[in-house]
Design a protein around this motif. Structure first.
Motif, PDB file in Angstrom:
ATOM      1  N   GLN A 180       0.810  -1.297  -0.100  1.00 32.25           N
ATOM      2  CA  GLN A 180      -0.124  -0.052   0.223  1.00 32.25           C
ATOM      3  C   GLN A 180       0.749   1.484  -0.042  1.00 32.25           C
ATOM      4  N   ILE A 181       0.630   2.085  -0.871  1.00 31.77           N
ATOM      5  CA  ILE A 181       1.432   3.511  -0.989  1.00 31.77           C
ATOM      6  C   ILE A 181       0.343   4.625  -0.848  1.00 31.77           C
ATOM      7  N   ASN A 182       0.692   5.558   0.380  1.00 35.66           N
ATOM      8  CA  ASN A 182      -0.280   6.554   0.732  1.00 35.66           C
ATOM      9  C   ASN A 182      -0.103   7.700  -0.203  1.00 35.66           C
ATOM     10  N   SER A 183      -0.898   8.552  -0.553  1.00 35.46           N
ATOM     11  CA  SER A 183      -1.014   9.727  -1.340  1.00 35.46           C
ATOM     12  C   SER A 183       0.279  10.564  -1.201  1.00 35.46           C
ATOM     13  N   ASP A 184       1.001  10.537  -0.126  1.00 34.73           N
ATOM     14  CA  ASP A 184       2.229  11.245   0.075  1.00 34.73           C
ATOM     15  C   ASP A 184       3.391  10.571  -0.181  1.00 34.73           C
ATOM     16  N   GLY A 185       3.276   9.425  -0.839  1.00 34.33           N
ATOM     17  CA  GLY A 185       4.394   8.377  -1.266  1.00 34.33           C
ATOM     18  C   GLY A 185       5.041   7.710  -0.102  1.00 34.33           C
ATOM     19  N   THR A 186       4.413   7.667   1.084  1.00 38.53           N
ATOM     20  CA  THR A 186       4.774   6.975   1.927  1.00 38.53           C
ATOM     21  C   THR A 186       4.288   5.371   1.838  1.00 38.53           C
ATOM     22  N   MET A 187       5.054   4.624   2.345  1.00 35.31           N
ATOM     23  CA  MET A 187       4.649   2.973   2.190  1.00 35.31           C
ATOM     24  C   MET A 187       4.601   2.241   3.008  1.00 35.31           C
ATOM     25  N   LYS A 188       3.349   1.361   3.209  1.00 35.30           N
ATOM     26  CA  LYS A 188       3.286   0.269   4.385  1.00 35.30           C
ATOM     27  C   LYS A 188       4.170  -0.744   4.069  1.00 35.30           C
ATOM     28  N   PRO A 189       4.448  -1.603   4.693  1.00 38.33           N
ATOM     29  CA  PRO A 189       5.235  -2.898   4.673  1.00 38.33           C
ATOM     30  C   PRO A 189       4.687  -3.482   3.489  1.00 38.33           C
ATOM     31  N   GLU A 190       5.704  -4.578   2.766  1.00 42.61           N
ATOM     32  CA  GLU A 190       5.114  -5.555   1.749  1.00 42.61           C
ATOM     33  C   GLU A 190       4.313  -6.445   2.351  1.00 42.61           C
ATOM     34  N   SER A 191       3.591  -6.988   1.468  1.00 44.17           N
ATOM     35  CA  SER A 191       2.759  -8.272   1.648  1.00 44.17           C
ATOM     36  C   SER A 191       3.255  -9.569   0.823  1.00 44.17           C
ATOM     37  N   LEU A 192       3.779 -10.530   1.134  1.00 43.10           N
ATOM     38  CA  LEU A 192       3.667 -11.634   0.435  1.00 43.10           C
ATOM     39  C   LEU A 192       2.469 -12.472   0.197  1.00 43.10           C
ATOM     40  N   LEU A 193       1.893 -12.411  -1.006  1.00 39.70           N
ATOM     41  CA  LEU A 193       0.425 -13.028  -1.253  1.00 39.70           C
ATOM     42  C   LEU A 193       0.612 -14.287  -1.820  1.00 39.70           C
ATOM     43  N   ASP A 194       1.828 -14.716  -2.357  1.00 35.93           N
ATOM     44  CA  ASP A 194       1.751 -16.094  -3.163  1.00 35.93           C
ATOM     45  C   ASP A 194       3.276 -16.421  -3.166  1.00 35.93           C
ATOM     46  N   ALA A 195       3.907 -17.502  -2.808  1.00 36.33           N
ATOM     47  CA  ALA A 195       5.375 -17.785  -2.707  1.00 36.33           C
ATOM     48  C   ALA A 195       5.539 -18.194  -3.934  1.00 36.33           C
ATOM     49  N   ARG A 196       4.681 -18.518  -4.732  1.00 33.48           N
ATOM     50  CA  ARG A 196       5.236 -19.293  -6.099  1.00 33.48           C
ATOM     51  C   ARG A 196       4.103 -19.054  -7.178  1.00 33.48           C
TER      52      ARG A 196
END
Length: 413
Positions: free
Chosen positions: A196-212
């Motif tokens: 998720q990227i906020n409107s000011d360009g800051t970002m929340k942590p990454e999420s791994l949705l599928d490892a393969r």
């Protein structure tokens, strides 16, 4: 495929195979009007987006000497804006299947994504995302959404705006591509990741949705009326089954991947042929290509509950499917589907209005490319006047030069 559908397709192929007219064309159910875009020589890989007032954004790439450009223009009725440069660099990665796009944000701004080389190899590149507050006249410095900076592949991006002026970016990530997880057959695994990227360009942590996931098929994502994100992509099991999976973000949490339909396509290589999804309210349509048991087919499946469950899929192709699909969800639960069929040595762009009860009753060839080169991955968007379709159009000179053709599609009485 029924005999009547086969006959209809052959008639359409013969009638429209040589059509290059720039005026409105009567083509059965759909009426086409060319909208000649302000693109330069060598333009290719178009993508489409819709502004809240119904204007259409066309984005594309152009190669100019050692540099490449990601560009965009806005169609207002029948009039185009000037062509605006999003980014120009000698390091832009150009690929027929993995191309830039623009997303329209909730606050009226735009976000654009493209790929930038990060090494000397052919498949070493990062995702870049930039923002504009003035309809593409100026752009922020690009950011990279993935923490990984290794010289591996990061691409096949989908951008899903949120209600606050930010977005969620999804991509295929190669940080583990040449790694082996002991005890599991994850060799050369591409991961599906999101941030998720906020409107000011800051970002929340990454999420791994599928490892393969499958290595190089497009991802596709959309948001439902309840705010959930629906993501579809081609998955990959340890046994090389590469069917379509779905993950959803509900209440801020990502679900585990689920197979949309058990096609059972076993293939020890990437087919470069991803699915597409669209939503309206909590209705969801997913379209995809499969060649299980060496039978090339296109299917569509519908959901009324935001993608939690799907009806039994409908086969909609005409018997010579190449895939490269797109879909638009309609308010009544039906869908407008787009895909490629091989016909007479060429590629036909086929459109059909899909009913959940009757399937594809009246398929129509919008265009047939019989020359050299490929029309790539045609894209669709809905505007105030109708539906718009854009594709890469070889110029026919046999030298690989391309342009972009875009048509407005209206339903005739």
């Amino acid at each position: 495929m029924s005999k009547c559908l086969a006959a209809l397709f052959l008639i359409l192929a013969a009638f429209f195979g040589s059509s290059t007219a720039t005026h409105a064309e009567e083509t059965g159910l759909f009426r086409l009007t060319d909208r000649a875009a302000p693109v330069g020589i060598g333009a290719r890989e178009p993508s489409l987006a819709t502004l809240p007032d119904g204007r259409i954004i066309l984005s594309w790439t152009e190669e100019k000497g050692a540099d490449s450009e990601v560009r965009m223009a806005i169609l207002d009725g029948s009039e185009w804006s000037d062509a605006r440069t999003i980014h120009k660099s000698s390091k832009i990665y150009i690929n027929w299947a993995d191309f830039p796009s623009v997303a329209v944000l909730a606050d009226g701004g735009l976000a654009a994504q493209w790929l930038k080389l990060n090494g000397e190899g052919d498949y070493q590149y990062d995702v870049n995302i930039a923002f504009s507050k003035d309809e593409g006249r100026s752009w922020t410095e690009p950011l990279v959404p993935h923490d990984d900076r290794s010289q591996r592949e990061h691409g096949f991006v989908s951008l899903v705006p949120d209600q606050f002026g930010g977005l969620t970016a999804l991509w295929l990530d190669g940080r583990e591509y040449d790694s082996q997880t002991e005890g599991e057959n994850f060799e050369n695994a591409m991961q599906l990741r999101a941030r998720q990227i906020n409107s000011d360009g800051t970002m929340k942590p990454e999420s791994l949705l599928d490892a393969r996931a499958c290595t190089c098929c497009q991802t596709s994502a959309a948001r439902t009326a309840s705010g959930d994100i629906v993501v579809v992509y081609r998955d990959r099991t340890a046994d090389e089954i590469r069917d379509i999976s779905i993950v959803r973000s509900t209440g801020g949490d990502w679900t585990q991947p689920l197979t949309v339909h058990d096609d059972g396509w076993e293939i020890a290589g990437c087919p470069v042929n991803g699915p597409a999804v669209d939503t309206m309210d909590d209705k969801v349509s997913v379209i995809w290509f499969t060649a299980a048991e060496n039978k090339p087919e296109v299917y569509i499946a519908f959901s009324d509950d935001g993608g939690a469950q799907f009806d039994e899929p409908l086969r909609i192709d005409l018997g010579t499917a190449a895939g490269r699909v797109d879909v638009l969800q309609m308010p009544d639960g039906s869908a407008l589907a787009l895909w490629i069929e091989y016909v007479g040595g060429g590629e036909a762009i086929v459109m059909c209005h899909i009913s959940r009860s009757t399937g594809c009753a009246a398929p129509q060839a919008l265009h047939i490319n019989r020359g050299g080169g490929s029309i790539g991955f045609p894209r669709m968007a809905r505007g105030d006047a109708g539906t718009f379709v854009a594709w890469t159009q070889p110029t026919g000179g046999g030298d690989g030069v391309t342009t972009i053709r875009m048509v407005e599609v209206a339903v005739t009485p």
